[in-house]
Scaffold this motif. Structure first.
Motif, PDB file in Angstrom:
ATOM      1  N   GLU A  36       0.836  -1.204   0.000  1.00 19.65           N
ATOM      2  CA  GLU A  36       0.000   0.000   0.000  1.00 19.65           C
ATOM      3  C   GLU A  36       0.872   1.255   0.000  1.00 19.65           C
ATOM      4  O   GLU A  36       0.554   2.251  -0.667  1.00 19.65           O
ATOM      5  N   ALA A  37       1.983   1.212   0.727  1.00 18.92           N
ATOM      6  CA  ALA A  37       2.914   2.343   0.734  1.00 18.92           C
ATOM      7  C   ALA A  37       3.525   2.533  -0.660  1.00 18.92           C
ATOM      8  O   ALA A  37       3.689   3.664  -1.133  1.00 18.92           O
ATOM      9  N   ILE A  38       3.869   1.420  -1.321  1.00 19.37           N
ATOM     10  CA  ILE A  38       4.424   1.511  -2.674  1.00 19.37           C
ATOM     11  C   ILE A  38       3.428   2.178  -3.619  1.00 19.37           C
ATOM     12  O   ILE A  38       3.785   3.068  -4.410  1.00 19.37           O
ATOM     13  N   ASN A  39       2.166   1.779  -3.538  1.00 18.77           N
ATOM     14  CA  ASN A  39       1.142   2.325  -4.432  1.00 18.77           C
ATOM     15  C   ASN A  39       0.970   3.827  -4.233  1.00 18.77           C
ATOM     16  O   ASN A  39       0.841   4.581  -5.206  1.00 18.77           O
ATOM     17  N   ILE A  40       0.975   4.272  -2.975  1.00 21.90           N
ATOM     18  CA  ILE A  40       0.855   5.708  -2.701  1.00 21.90           C
ATOM     19  C   ILE A  40       2.072   6.447  -3.236  1.00 21.90           C
ATOM     20  O   ILE A  40       1.963   7.504  -3.869  1.00 21.90           O
ATOM     21  N   GLY A  41       3.253   5.890  -3.008  1.00 23.54           N
ATOM     22  CA  GLY A  41       4.473   6.533  -3.473  1.00 23.54           C
ATOM     23  C   GLY A  41       4.583   6.578  -4.987  1.00 23.54           C
ATOM     24  O   GLY A  41       5.049   7.571  -5.568  1.00 23.54           O
ATOM     25  N   PHE A  42       4.144   5.497  -5.667  1.00 27.29           N
ATOM     26  CA  PHE A  42       4.244   5.445  -7.125  1.00 27.29           C
ATOM     27  C   PHE A  42       3.458   6.577  -7.787  1.00 27.29           C
ATOM     28  O   PHE A  42       3.913   7.158  -8.787  1.00 27.29           O
ATOM     29  N   GLN A  43       2.284   6.889  -7.270  1.00 32.08           N
ATOM     30  CA  GLN A  43       1.477   7.946  -7.879  1.00 32.08           C
ATOM     31  C   GLN A  43       2.250   9.260  -7.934  1.00 32.08           C
ATOM     32  O   GLN A  43       2.258   9.948  -8.961  1.00 32.08           O
ATOM     33  N   ARG A  44       2.918   9.596  -6.857  1.00 34.90           N
ATOM     34  CA  ARG A  44       3.677  10.855  -6.811  1.00 34.90           C
ATOM     35  C   ARG A  44       4.977  10.729  -7.601  1.00 34.90           C
ATOM     36  O   ARG A  44       5.409  11.693  -8.252  1.00 34.90           O
ATOM     37  N   ALA A  45       5.605   9.567  -7.567  1.00 28.67           N
ATOM     38  CA  ALA A  45       6.867   9.380  -8.278  1.00 28.67           C
ATOM     39  C   ALA A  45       6.678   9.508  -9.784  1.00 28.67           C
ATOM     40  O   ALA A  45       7.553  10.035 -10.487  1.00 28.67           O
ATOM     41  N   LYS A  46       5.550   9.016 -10.325  1.00 33.67           N
ATOM     42  CA  LYS A  46       5.290   9.129 -11.759  1.00 33.67           C
ATOM     43  C   LYS A  46       5.124  10.581 -12.181  1.00 33.67           C
ATOM     44  O   LYS A  46       5.413  10.939 -13.332  1.00 33.67           O
ATOM     45  N   GLU A  47       4.649  11.427 -11.286  1.00 32.80           N
ATOM     46  CA  GLU A  47       4.571  12.852 -11.590  1.00 32.80           C
ATOM     47  C   GLU A  47       5.976  13.465 -11.631  1.00 32.80           C
ATOM     48  O   GLU A  47       6.230  14.397 -12.407  1.00 32.80           O
ATOM     49  N   TRP A  48       6.865  12.943 -10.802  1.00 33.93           N
ATOM     50  CA  TRP A  48       8.259  13.412 -10.793  1.00 33.93           C
ATOM     51  C   TRP A  48       8.994  12.961 -12.044  1.00 33.93           C
ATOM     52  O   TRP A  48       9.704  13.734 -12.677  1.00 33.93           O
ATOM     53  N   ASN A  49       8.818  11.695 -12.425  1.00 37.15           N
ATOM     54  CA  ASN A  49       9.407  11.154 -13.645  1.00 37.15           C
ATOM     55  C   ASN A  49       8.555   9.976 -14.099  1.00 37.15           C
ATOM     56  O   ASN A  49       8.381   9.010 -13.347  1.00 37.15           O
ATOM     57  N   VAL A  50       8.044  10.069 -15.307  1.00 36.47           N
ATOM     58  CA  VAL A  50       7.105   9.055 -15.786  1.00 36.47           C
ATOM     59  C   VAL A  50       7.734   7.667 -15.826  1.00 36.47           C
ATOM     60  O   VAL A  50       7.029   6.644 -15.794  1.00 36.47           O
ATOM     61  N   LYS A  51       9.080   7.586 -15.878  1.00 31.85           N
ATOM     62  CA  LYS A  51       9.767   6.298 -15.913  1.00 31.85           C
ATOM     63  C   LYS A  51      10.254   5.851 -14.534  1.00 31.85           C
ATOM     64  O   LYS A  51      11.034   4.891 -14.432  1.00 31.85           O
ATOM     65  N   ALA A  52       9.815   6.526 -13.497  1.00 31.83           N
ATOM     66  CA  ALA A  52      10.284   6.203 -12.143  1.00 31.83           C
ATOM     67  C   ALA A  52      10.101   4.718 -11.840  1.00 31.83           C
ATOM     68  O   ALA A  52       9.045   4.138 -12.100  1.00 31.83           O
ATOM     69  N   THR A  53      11.152   4.115 -11.255  1.00 30.76           N
ATOM     70  CA  THR A  53      11.145   2.696 -10.919  1.00 30.76           C
ATOM     71  C   THR A  53      11.524   2.522  -9.450  1.00 30.76           C
ATOM     72  O   THR A  53      12.407   3.209  -8.934  1.00 30.76           O
ATOM     73  N   LEU A  54      10.884   1.595  -8.798  1.00 34.37           N
ATOM     74  CA  LEU A  54      11.100   1.348  -7.361  1.00 34.37           C
ATOM     75  C   LEU A  54      12.496   0.776  -7.108  1.00 34.37           C
ATOM     76  O   LEU A  54      12.975  -0.080  -7.853  1.00 34.37           O
ATOM     77  N   THR A  55      13.147   1.246  -6.024  1.00 32.16           N
ATOM     78  CA  THR A  55      14.445   0.679  -5.625  1.00 32.16           C
ATOM     79  C   THR A  55      14.429   0.075  -4.219  1.00 32.16           C
ATOM     80  O   THR A  55      15.136  -0.903  -3.970  1.00 32.16           O
ATOM     81  N   SER A  56      13.654   0.632  -3.279  1.00 24.67           N
ATOM     82  CA  SER A  56      13.628   0.059  -1.926  1.00 24.67           C
ATOM     83  C   SER A  56      12.466   0.626  -1.126  1.00 24.67           C
ATOM     84  O   SER A  56      11.928   1.690  -1.454  1.00 24.67           O
ATOM     85  N   VAL A  57      12.099  -0.081  -0.063  1.00 22.09           N
ATOM     86  CA  VAL A  57      11.038   0.344   0.860  1.00 22.09           C
ATOM     87  C   VAL A  57      11.449  -0.065   2.267  1.00 22.09           C
ATOM     88  O   VAL A  57      12.042  -1.130   2.463  1.00 22.09           O
ATOM     89  N   ASN A  58      11.149   0.763   3.258  1.00 20.60           N
ATOM     90  CA  ASN A  58      11.317   0.327   4.649  1.00 20.60           C
ATOM     91  C   ASN A  58      10.372   1.082   5.574  1.00 20.60           C
ATOM     92  O   ASN A  58      10.038   2.243   5.350  1.00 20.60           O
TER      93      ASN A  58
END
Length: 483
Positions: A36-58
């Motif tokens: 759920e944290a990844i999903n929330i973060g992805f929405q904002r990250a795609k606005e920062w860069n449409v190709k944004a890719t996950l690297t880590s979570v904690n």
């Protein structure tokens, strides 16, 4: 780099993140899982860069209450992304389902984690860890259960942190694609106990305990510490014990609180300090008499050979010349690391900036060593003489004189241990213990080589050296099971 070393490095990063957020108490309805944290973060990250890719979570929250990971959920998470092929990274902090940290950063490229490879969530691996290893919630540090997701050796690794059945820090890592156990390790203690050394013969008692202090009287010996220490706490099962036959038998003293310091006066009367109190006359039948109680923690305490006493607490120095019947106090001009008191009642402090100050009338005057570039590492006062250890050796002067004498040591002594009129010193990381003659100022004698031992305190009675040690901890593999 082995998998164990890689995940150990990632744990260091996890430690840094745990306390970055503020502290508060909140109801548990704001907790979310790792995915759920990844999903929330992805929405904002795609606005920062449409190709944004996950690297880590904690996960990071420590003091917000709730389930503390008991349902695979935490209040706060850090999620990191990268723009592939660049040095552009993004750190997103999430608190109660809302983005509270948005921090673009630059760093080298790291492996990315395709979202479709993350088949399991934090709640799934928590249940697996409980079923396979009986994982319990963490205590003292990283309370409850914490979770991380990283890419290691080409696999998405979802790790859950907690305690094993014996309250030892544990981390269990799973392949997030299929739930296979990749690594299961826990921190096991080794060493610890009371070591006696006499004429080349060593004996270890109280094995596995955290012995944080030892003091010898005329014919008595007292030790204190924790009988059941963990890596993050030596206050789980505190004890203080007295021996009147050189350690052959011990008597438990009546103290409910954790003892931080103790000493005998010339009449073999025992003084003991807890977090905020000072007691005198402690025996197996009585806690004795409380002679000082403060609102703030006692940071350091010292006593002279004629039993003047001084205490440092919350920016104030408290001192007594009549064994605690009455106390006076003085404000410290700068934060103190150490405070000492002489037989003549002189107060001497070592500041956190490594300046030596002596109290004169109502003020504090600086005492400088002959070499102004020779920074004091530690200092003690015995009788009416000041001992200062530096990188170049140990300097000595009478507090009422200006002349310094210097004694050479084979190694740099970084810290002193004072026991009445006896003075010991230990080197970097406590690897060697020296006995320093405070009367003839001869060359200090090495009395112990601490190989693979963590020494906290030392004293001597007759021809026997008593050494207080605590356990060290190392990662050991648990049996890896396949799902």
């Amino acid at each position: 780099m082995s998998f164990l070393k890689k995940i150990s490095c990632l744990l260091v990063i996890f430690l840094v993140f745990v306390n970055l957020f503020g502290r508060e108490t909140i109801a548990s309805d704001g907790e979310i899982t790792l995915k759920e944290a990844i999903n929330i973060g992805f929405q904002r990250a795609k606005e920062w860069n449409v190709k944004a890719t996950l690297t880590s979570v904690n996960s990071v929250d420590e003091t917000m209450g709730g389930s503390r990971g008991g349902k695979g959920k935490r209040f706060r998470w850090f999620v990191q992304f990268m723009a592939p092929g660049t040095d552009e990274h993004l750190l997103i902090g999430i608190s109660e389902k809302k983005i509270t940290v948005f921090r673009p950063i630059k760093q080298s490229q790291v492996p990315t984690i395709p979202y479709d490879e993350i088949k399991l969530d934090s709640s799934d691996v928590l249940q697996l860890a409980k079923d396979k290893y009986g994982l319990k919630p963490g205590k003292d540090w990283a309370t409850g259960y914490h979770f991380t997701l990283d890419r290691i050796d080409g696999m998405p690794i979802l790790t859950v942190f907690g305690n094993d059945r014996d309250s030892r820090f544990t981390r269990i890592s799973f392949n997030a694609q299929n739930g296979d156990v990749v690594s299961a390790i826990h921190k096991l203690p080794y060493g610890g106990g009371l070591l006696s050394k006499r004429m080349g013969t060593d004996a270890l008692t109280k094995k596995g305990m955290a012995i944080t202090g030892v003091v010898a009287g005329n014919n008595n010996l007292v030790v204190w510490g924790d009988k059941k220490p963990t890596q993050f706490s030596t206050t789980k099962q505190p004890f203080i014990e007295w021996s009147q036959n050189k350690g052959e038998t011990w008597t438990q003293l009546r103290f409910n609180n954790y003892v931080t310091h103790a000493w005998f006066d010339r009449n073999d009367q025992l003084y003991a300090t807890t977090e905020k109190e000072l007691w005198v006359g402690t025996t197996s039948k009585s806690k004795g008499t409380k002679i000082l109680s403060l609102d703030h923690m006692i940071e350091t305490i010292d006593y002279s050979t004629n039993n003047h006493i001084t205490v440092l607490s919350n920016g104030k120095v408290y001192y007594t010349f009549n064994q605690g019947e009455s106390w006076e106090q003085a404000i410290v001009p700068k934060p103190f690391y150490e405070v000492q008191i002489s037989d003549n009642g002189h107060l001497v402090g070592l500041t956190e900036e490594r300046k030596i100050l002596q109290r004169v009338n109502d003020g504090w005057n600086e005492i400088t060593t002959p070499n102004s570039n020779d920074e004091p590492l530690d200092m003690k006062v015995i009788n009416n003489r000041l001992f200062v250890t530096t990188q170049s050796g140990i300097w000595i002067r009478d507090l009422q004189e200006a002349n310094w004498r210097k004694i050479q040591v084979d190694e740099v002594v970084v810290k002193f241990i004072k026991k009445g009129e006896k003075l010991f010193g230990y080197t970097h990381r406590g690897e060697a213990i020296y006995s320093i003659n405070t009367e003839d100022e001869g060359k200090p004698e090495k009395v112990f080589d601490a190989v693979d031992i963590i020494v906290l305190d030392v004293d001597i009675i007759g021809d026997t050296l008593w050494i207080a040690t605590i356990p060290n901890y190392s990662w050991e593999e648990m049996k890896i099971q396949k799902r």
